[in-house]
Scaffold this active site. Structure first.
Site, PDB file in Angstrom:
ATOM      1  N   ILE A   1       2.533  -5.638   1.340  1.00  0.00           N
ATOM      2  CA  ILE A   1       1.428  -6.908   1.003  1.00  0.00           C
ATOM      3  C   ILE A   1       0.407  -6.015   0.013  1.00  0.00           C
ATOM      4  O   ILE A   1      -0.012  -6.685  -0.705  1.00  0.00           O
ATOM      5  CB  ILE A   1       0.719  -7.125   2.339  1.00  0.00           C
ATOM      6  CG1 ILE A   1       1.947  -7.948   2.998  1.00  0.00           C
ATOM      7  CG2 ILE A   1      -0.471  -8.168   1.860  1.00  0.00           C
ATOM      8  CD1 ILE A   1       1.033  -8.136   4.412  1.00  0.00           C
TER       9      ILE A   1
ATOM     10  N   GLY B   1      -3.081   0.681  -0.600  1.00  0.00           N
ATOM     11  CA  GLY B   1      -4.236   1.386  -0.760  1.00  0.00           C
ATOM     12  C   GLY B   1      -4.318   2.688  -0.786  1.00  0.00           C
ATOM     13  O   GLY B   1      -3.240   3.340  -0.664  1.00  0.00           O
TER      14      GLY B   1
ATOM     15  N   VAL C   1      -0.769   1.563   3.780  1.00  0.00           N
ATOM     16  CA  VAL C   1       0.151   0.550   3.272  1.00  0.00           C
ATOM     17  C   VAL C   1       0.158  -0.577   4.071  1.00  0.00           C
ATOM     18  O   VAL C   1       0.371  -0.399   5.416  1.00  0.00           O
ATOM     19  CB  VAL C   1       1.607   1.075   2.701  1.00  0.00           C
ATOM     20  CG1 VAL C   1       2.510  -0.070   2.199  1.00  0.00           C
ATOM     21  CG2 VAL C   1       1.345   2.378   1.793  1.00  0.00           C
TER      22      VAL C   1
ATOM     23  N   LYS D   1       0.208  -1.848   9.585  1.00  0.00           N
ATOM     24  CA  LYS D   1      -0.439  -0.974   8.707  1.00  0.00           C
ATOM     25  C   LYS D   1       0.008   0.560   8.920  1.00  0.00           C
ATOM     26  O   LYS D   1       0.008   1.097   9.935  1.00  0.00           O
ATOM     27  CB  LYS D   1      -1.964  -0.930   9.175  1.00  0.00           C
ATOM     28  CG  LYS D   1      -3.119  -0.177   8.288  1.00  0.00           C
ATOM     29  CD  LYS D   1      -4.595  -0.631   8.435  1.00  0.00           C
ATOM     30  CE  LYS D   1      -5.309   0.039   7.518  1.00  0.00           C
ATOM     31  NZ  LYS D   1      -6.844  -0.162   7.398  1.00  0.00           N
TER      32      LYS D   1
ATOM     33  N   ASP E   1     -17.669  -0.421   6.274  1.00  0.00           N
ATOM     34  CA  ASP E   1     -17.113  -0.350   4.988  1.00  0.00           C
ATOM     35  C   ASP E   1     -17.011  -2.083   4.818  1.00  0.00           C
ATOM     36  O   ASP E   1     -15.898  -2.733   4.267  1.00  0.00           O
ATOM     37  CB  ASP E   1     -15.461   0.011   5.301  1.00  0.00           C
ATOM     38  CG  ASP E   1     -15.070  -0.058   3.602  1.00  0.00           C
ATOM     39  OD1 ASP E   1     -15.843  -0.086   2.658  1.00  0.00           O
ATOM     40  OD2 ASP E   1     -13.672  -0.061   3.714  1.00  0.00           O
TER      41      ASP E   1
HETATM   42  P1  ADP Z   1      -7.184  -0.391   3.026  1.00  0.00           P
HETATM   43  O1  ADP Z   1      -8.339  -0.922   2.510  1.00  0.00           O
HETATM   44  O2  ADP Z   1      -7.531   0.929   3.862  1.00  0.00           O
HETATM   45  O3  ADP Z   1      -6.123  -0.128   2.239  1.00  0.00           O
HETATM   46  P2  ADP Z   1      -6.909  -2.736   4.799  1.00  0.00           P
HETATM   47  O4  ADP Z   1      -6.711  -2.715   6.359  1.00  0.00           O
HETATM   48  O5  ADP Z   1      -8.276  -3.161   4.263  1.00  0.00           O
HETATM   49  O6  ADP Z   1      -6.511  -1.135   4.298  1.00  0.00           O
HETATM   50  O7  ADP Z   1      -5.797  -3.526   4.332  1.00  0.00           O
HETATM   51  C1  ADP Z   1      -5.515  -3.854   2.813  1.00  0.00           C
HETATM   52  C2  ADP Z   1      -5.199  -5.148   2.522  1.00  0.00           C
HETATM   53  O8  ADP Z   1      -3.896  -5.660   3.300  1.00  0.00           O
HETATM   54  C3  ADP Z   1      -6.298  -6.173   3.016  1.00  0.00           C
HETATM   55  O9  ADP Z   1      -7.246  -6.303   1.744  1.00  0.00           O
HETATM   56  C4  ADP Z   1      -5.511  -7.464   3.151  1.00  0.00           C
HETATM   57  O10 ADP Z   1      -5.239  -8.134   1.775  1.00  0.00           O
HETATM   58  C5  ADP Z   1      -4.145  -7.161   3.612  1.00  0.00           C
HETATM   59  N1  ADP Z   1      -4.008  -6.883   5.065  1.00  0.00           N
HETATM   60  C6  ADP Z   1      -4.665  -6.241   5.800  1.00  0.00           C
HETATM   61  N2  ADP Z   1      -4.487  -6.561   7.332  1.00  0.00           N
HETATM   62  C7  ADP Z   1      -3.728  -7.689   7.460  1.00  0.00           C
HETATM   63  C8  ADP Z   1      -3.549  -8.665   8.256  1.00  0.00           C
HETATM   64  N3  ADP Z   1      -3.636  -8.408   9.549  1.00  0.00           N
HETATM   65  N4  ADP Z   1      -3.139  -9.870   7.869  1.00  0.00           N
HETATM   66  C9  ADP Z   1      -2.969 -10.344   6.352  1.00  0.00           C
HETATM   67  N5  ADP Z   1      -3.287  -9.318   5.558  1.00  0.00           N
HETATM   68  C10 ADP Z   1      -3.852  -7.976   5.856  1.00  0.00           C
HETATM   69 MN    MN Z   2      -9.566  -2.249   2.865  1.00  0.00          MN
END
Ligand code: ADP
Ligand code: MN
Length: 532
Positions: free
Chosen positions: A257, A260, A264, A285, A401
């Site tokens: 999805i 980052g 991932v 995650k 954040d």
């Molecule tokens: P990071 O910003 O450290 O890469 P995040 O936890 O913010 O990690 O996740 C990155 C992206 O993945 C989010 O912006 C969102 O779009 C998607 N995402 C993360 N967790 C979920 C979830 N539980 N359900 C749906 N989408 C998610």
């Molecule tokens: Mn994030």
């Protein structure tokens, strides 16, 4: 309580016992709390490896409900540790007894954690450095091939006195593993480092995933995206993911999805496991274990006496596990007070499985991307403010954040995500982080023209209850003065400094800030703003 101030009648004729609750004075209650506090400190000094686990509710005056949850979690983790230790001892005893004899006794019926169960740490042995040392045979496919006879068209072969058919599960499993190694888009590079056996179900899942990724890769013209789609997940993480499928925790893993800097995120369908309740759609995650910046965090943990037993310099991977663990605890704590955020399903090393915010494989948009109507902007704003309040005052956490990148818009509701860095308000920079969160929220909603959008300072004052005023620089220096003062007060009680995670996070952010500055000076492109 109806029994208050009455004597309970004891059926077997003993002396009635006065209800104690009515006799306890306020001072007694306080000294009881003091005793409890001292007990916790003593426990922590005896179990330094537990210091990293979130017991901080005690220190910040959390509600009794939270304490119970935290205690329960602690107790479970402790129990698990005991069980694993017990089983390890059993394994040693077994090995000692059997020696090199071909026939041996098995003590596996006495194990606390059944062999092969998801909680069985032995089944993860491929992930341990020690394993590498004891298994110099790098390509087990070769040795397994020699071991299993080739099967003729008749469909069976003889090995010793035994007839082996092509349906033999181990052989099929090994064949599947071999085939999986060749699947496009799935670089299971180190599969040959151990005897990898994949069931038909897992193999079919992998195949489907591979095909999907191939199609996806074909669609993408952008070379960079192509690289991240295939490179995103390292072999070790992939193997843990396959085991989720093998254990029926997940039915299938659909794809990436988001990729980052630190993690991932994958979408997956929940399976029907007996060990864990899994929602229909999950987000996984996977914290990256290869990043240099994580290595800089290592130092802050290694130097911390509470972590010396649990983390060694030799295994920086374990440190990443802590960040996943922290996100897990923070999410659980937020759910506990009813904040809208993903529900945690399980944590395995650096991989966190949680419920998916979105539907049909499509993740809910970030506030940044959601096309909100005027009415929805106002609604989202008032929700965000109340989330900030609740998170700070009921959950005793500062997101640290928070921005339009880490709030998802789903079913007319704001959902908080990405909380591995969230800290307690009493963190040395907790209030500064809160002020930054408030600034992001205020700026974003003012830009969108939210009707009642308050200024960063107003928002900060209303959430934290601290009265601050003046321009931004004044407010920040007031906050910093306050924090310095607080820190000064706690220096004489080092035991109270229970937030090593937060400390590490802070240090790594500082290191990152410096790297960022260097990069900018060298003229490299900047990273996505706000999304750490
Ligand atoms: P990071 O910003 O450290 O890469 P995040 O936890 O913010 O990690 O996740 C990155 C992206 O993945 C989010 O912006 C969102 O779009 C998607 N995402 C993360 N967790 C979920 C979830 N539980 N359900 C749906 N989408 C998610
Ligand atoms: Mn994030």
């Amino acid at each position: 309580m109806s029994a208050k101030n009455t004597c309970s009648v004891i059926a077997w004729g003993g002396k009635p016992v006065e209800n104690l609750a009515s006799d306890v004075s306020f001072t007694d209650v306080m000294s009881e709390e003091l005793a409890k506090d001292l007990q916790i400190k003593e426990d922590l000094s005896q179990w330094p490896e537990l210091a990293g686990i979130d017991v901080t509710n005690q220190a910040c005056g959390g509600t009794p409900v939270q304490e119970t949850v935290s205690d329960e979690m602690l107790a479970q983790l402790l129990q698990l540790q005991f069980d694993q230790e017990y089983d390890r001892a059993l394994g040693k005893q077994e090995a000692k007894y059997n020696g090199t004899s071909k026939v041996g006794v098995s003590l596996s019926n006495y194990r606390k954690i059944p062999k092969g169960s998801f909680l069985d740490e032995d089944s993860d042995s491929f992930d341990d450095d020690e394993w590498d040392k004891t298994h110099p045979d790098w390509d087990s496919f070769e040795s397994a091939e020699k071991e299993s006879p080739s099967i003729s068209k008749l469909g069976y072969a003889k090995k010793g006195g035994e007839i082996i058919t092509k349906h033999d599960t181990v052989i099929t499993g090994r064949k599947n593993a071999c085939k999986a190694m060749e699947l496009e888009q799935l670089k299971i590079g180190d599969g040959g480092g151990f005897d990898m056996v994949l069931s038909n179900k897992v193999y079919n899942n992998l195949k489907a995933f591979s095909h999907q990724e191939q199609k996806r890769a074909a669609r993408l013209n952008d070379k960079h995206e192509k690289a991240t789609a295939t490179m995103a997940i390292d072999p070790r993480s992939r193997l843990i993911l396959f085991r989720f499928v093998d254990n029926n925790i997940l039915e299938r893993i659909n794809g990436v999805i988001s990729t980052g800097k630190e993690a991932v995120i994958l979408h997956a369908e929940g399976g029907k496991s007996e060990e864990v309740i899994v929602p229909g759609e999950c987000a996984i995650k996977v914290f990256k274990t290869t990043l240099n910046e994580f290595k800089t965090r290592d130092k802050y943990i290694a130097e911390d006496y509470r972590f010396k037993n649990r983390f060694s310099k030799q295994n920086p991977r374990k440190i990443i596990h802590m960040w996943a663990e922290k996100e897990y605890h923070n999410l659980a704590r937020m759910r506990q007070v009813g904040l809208p955020c993903p529900d945690v399903v399980l944590l395995k090393k650096h991989i966190l499985v949680m419920s998916f915010i979105g539907q049909g494989g499509r993740p809910a948009p970030k506030l940044r991307e959601a096309a909100l109507s005027t009415a929805e902007v106002d609604l989202a704003y008032s929700q965000t403010v109340s989330l900030l309040h609740k998170m700070f005052n009921e959950c005793h956490l500062v997101h640290a954040d928070l921005s339009e990148y880490n709030i998802l818009w789903h079913e007319q509701q704001c959902w908080l995500i990405d909380v591995s860095q969230a800290v307690e308000p009493s963190h040395p920079h907790g209030l500064e982080f809160l002020y930054r969160d408030c600034t992001n929220v205020s700026n974003f909603f003012r830009r969108l023209g939210a009707k009642d959008a308050a200024s960063p300072t107003e928002l900060f004052a209303s959430v934290s209850g601290f009265s601050v005023d003046g321009l931004e620089a004044d407010v920040l220096s007031q906050i910093r003065d306050y924090e310095r003062n607080e820190e000064h007060l706690t220096v004489s009680h080092p035991n109270q400094k229970l937030y090593p995670f937060d400390y590490c996070w802070q240090k790594s952010q500082e290191a990152r800030g410096q790297q960022e500055q260097l990069r900018q000076e060298e003229g490299s492109p900047a990273e996505e703003p706000g999304n750490i």
